[in-house]
Design an enzyme around this catalytic site. Structure first.
Site, short mmCIF file in Angstrom:
data_model
loop_
_atom_site.label_atom_id
_atom_site.label_comp_id
_atom_site.label_asym_id
_atom_site.label_seq_id
_atom_site.Cartn_x
_atom_site.Cartn_y
_atom_site.Cartn_z
N TYR A 77 0.83 -1.21 0.00
CA TYR A 77 0.00 0.00 0.00
C TYR A 77 0.87 1.26 0.00
O TYR A 77 0.70 2.14 -0.85
CB TYR A 77 -0.93 -0.01 1.21
N LYS A 81 1.59 3.98 -3.13
CA LYS A 81 1.29 5.40 -2.94
C LYS A 81 2.52 6.26 -3.20
O LYS A 81 2.45 7.32 -3.81
CB LYS A 81 0.74 5.65 -1.53
#
Length: 170
Positions: A77, A81
């Site tokens: 994650y 990002k």
């Protein structure tokens, strides 16, 4: 408002033309889309939308990312990002604002048990440390708009959770 097919985004280039500012809050979860689907949505779709926006004349792109975003993270994650932040910056907007909110406090239509528990705990913590671990989605939205209305802090501006709270109240 234009509805686009992100699997065939290049066919919708006209929807990205003629806008001075672009806002992007696109994202999914790994549990919903799988690892490959998460990367496709959170990195690839966002990159392609940014490229189309720039080609269409967009000068200022505002991206909602995540606290802890880092292209070298061991966590998928946070790594994705961080990667998308770099990709969007590389598009070459006159101005790029990246918001890195902590846990988003919001009411969801679908039930996510772990997120529900986390939001309840962080809701209580927010009474003591209001800007440390969470932020209401309404505050993020207000900060995104306010970032466009205020003079820029340079070509690329990164707003961490505390700055999001401050700008969202301005």
């Amino acid at each position: 408002q234009a509805v686009v097919d992100f699997e065939r985004l290049s066919e919708h280039a006209a929807a990205f033309r003629g806008h001075d500012v672009g806002f992007c809050c696109l994202g999914t979860t790994r549990s919903k889309a799988g690892a490959a689907g998460f990367v496709r949505v959170d990195r690839d779709y966002v990159r392609q939308a940014a490229e189309l926006a720039r080609a269409g004349g967009c000068k200022h792109f505002v991206l909602q990312s995540s606290q802890g975003a880092n292209e070298h993270s061991r966590f998928l994650y946070l790594r994705v990002k961080g990667e998308v932040e770099n990709l969007v910056q590389a598009v070459g907007f006159d101005r790029c604002t990246i918001l890195r909110p902590a846990v988003l406090l919001c009411a969801r239509q679908e039930f996510r048990p772990m997120e529900w528990i986390t939001q309840r705990v962080l809701g209580v913590v927010a009474w003591v440390f209001p800007t440390a671990y969470s932020v209401p989605v309404e505050t993020v939205a207000r900060a995104m708009v306010a970032s466009v209305l205020q003079p820029g802090g340079g070509k690329v501006e990164v707003l961490e959770n505390k700055a999001i709270h401050e700008l969202g109240k301005a």
